[in-house]
Structure formats: C-alpha cells, structure tokens
Design an enzyme around this catalytic site. Sequence first.
Site, mmCIF file in Angstrom:
data_model
loop_
_atom_site.group_PDB
_atom_site.id
_atom_site.type_symbol
_atom_site.label_atom_id
_atom_site.label_comp_id
_atom_site.label_asym_id
_atom_site.label_seq_id
_atom_site.Cartn_x
_atom_site.Cartn_y
_atom_site.Cartn_z
ATOM 1 N N GLU A 148 -50.672 -14.957 22.129
ATOM 2 C CA GLU A 148 -50.897 -13.327 21.968
ATOM 3 C C GLU A 148 -52.264 -12.962 22.006
ATOM 4 O O GLU A 148 -53.034 -12.098 22.575
ATOM 5 C CB GLU A 148 -49.916 -12.594 20.778
ATOM 6 N N HIS A 172 -48.277 -3.073 23.993
ATOM 7 C CA HIS A 172 -47.202 -2.883 23.192
ATOM 8 C C HIS A 172 -47.730 -2.095 21.671
ATOM 9 O O HIS A 172 -48.894 -1.862 21.600
ATOM 10 C CB HIS A 172 -46.829 -4.487 22.476
ATOM 11 N N HIS A 218 -51.843 -0.570 22.569
ATOM 12 C CA HIS A 218 -52.878 -1.554 22.583
ATOM 13 C C HIS A 218 -52.333 -2.669 23.757
ATOM 14 O O HIS A 218 -51.291 -3.101 23.723
ATOM 15 C CB HIS A 218 -53.487 -2.076 21.514
ATOM 16 N N HIS A 240 -52.734 -6.823 25.386
ATOM 17 C CA HIS A 240 -53.253 -8.243 25.210
ATOM 18 C C HIS A 240 -53.211 -8.982 26.490
ATOM 19 O O HIS A 240 -52.353 -8.530 27.551
ATOM 20 C CB HIS A 240 -51.939 -8.907 24.337
ATOM 21 N N ASP A 288 -45.757 -8.223 33.343
ATOM 22 C CA ASP A 288 -46.982 -8.017 33.966
ATOM 23 C C ASP A 288 -47.419 -6.731 34.077
ATOM 24 O O ASP A 288 -46.683 -5.921 34.829
ATOM 25 C CB ASP A 288 -47.564 -8.886 34.943
ATOM 26 N N HIS A 289 -48.512 -6.063 33.233
ATOM 27 C CA HIS A 289 -48.974 -4.833 33.436
ATOM 28 C C HIS A 289 -47.756 -3.634 32.984
ATOM 29 O O HIS A 289 -47.758 -2.701 33.777
ATOM 30 C CB HIS A 289 -49.304 -4.370 34.958
ATOM 31 N N CYS A 347 -52.049 -2.430 14.707
ATOM 32 C CA CYS A 347 -50.852 -2.690 15.643
ATOM 33 C C CYS A 347 -49.980 -1.710 15.901
ATOM 34 O O CYS A 347 -49.170 -1.693 16.865
ATOM 35 C CB CYS A 347 -50.376 -4.077 15.529
HETATM 36 NI NI NI Z 1 -50.623 -6.386 19.400
#
Ligand code: NI
Length: 136
Positions: free
Chosen positions: A124, A14, A39, A41, A79-80, A33
């Site tokens: 997160e 995100h 990036h 998580h 996911d992914h 961020c």
């Molecule tokens: Ni983040």
Amino acid sequence: MMYVTRREHFSAAHRLYNPVWDHAKNEAVFGKCNNPAGHGHNYYVEVTVAGEIDPETGYVVDLKELKHIIIEHVIRKVDHRNLNTDVDFLAGVIPTAENIAHGIWMQLVDRIPQGRLHQIRLYETEKNFVDYRGEA
Ligand code: NI
C-alpha cells in the site's frame, strides 16, 4: 517447488471507515485514513505461483499468460478507481490492504493457468505491505 512472481501496479483511492461506527470512533481507529474525501495510494501487487518446472517449456507458469490474467481480472477493475464504491470484488468490505489482498486472491485463485496460487503480496506504501496465502 519453484515460486514465480509477477508484479503489477495500480493507483486507486479509498477511505477507511466502518459505517456501523459513529464519526468519533472511526476517527479514533482510522485517523487520517478516515478523511471523508478519501485519499490515494500507488499500490503494487505481487502474485506468486508455486509449481514444478514443466520439462517441455522450462516454465512453472507462462508469465505472459499470468500477466494478462492479472490485468483482466484485477488491474482493469481497480486502476484509477474508488475502492469503496467502484470494485465488484470489494463490495461490502472496508478497503484495507488486508481486504484488497484477500479480494485479489479470490479473483485469481481459480484462474492460474499452470501451478497454483501461492501468495498475494500487496504494497500500500513503500513501508506497508500484507501477504495472503489462502485459508491454509
Ligand atoms: Ni490509505
């Protein structure tokens, strides 16, 4: 009242930014961020169902069923993925942990097979997590 929780995992990317703001304001509020390339998580989501124990099964909710519902309606979608662009239930929101947890709640609240949805906890990072318990 008994509380039963299923934990699932997903990995996703995100970027936090508000398109209404200029670069400087986004940088000031979201810091790294706001990195334009995004990036990732490793998220953990904990779905808690509240209810009474069914005397016939001894369950509040069948965790096998709950697991399948979470995978079908949440994990398969996130996911992914890129949470800014790829996820229908996050369209138009900044994909913070708060908004993701709210979106997951909305995906699941009417699909709980027994009992009722009590809480979505979304990690997160190891140290940052949010809890959502609906409007009430
Ligand atoms: Ni983040």
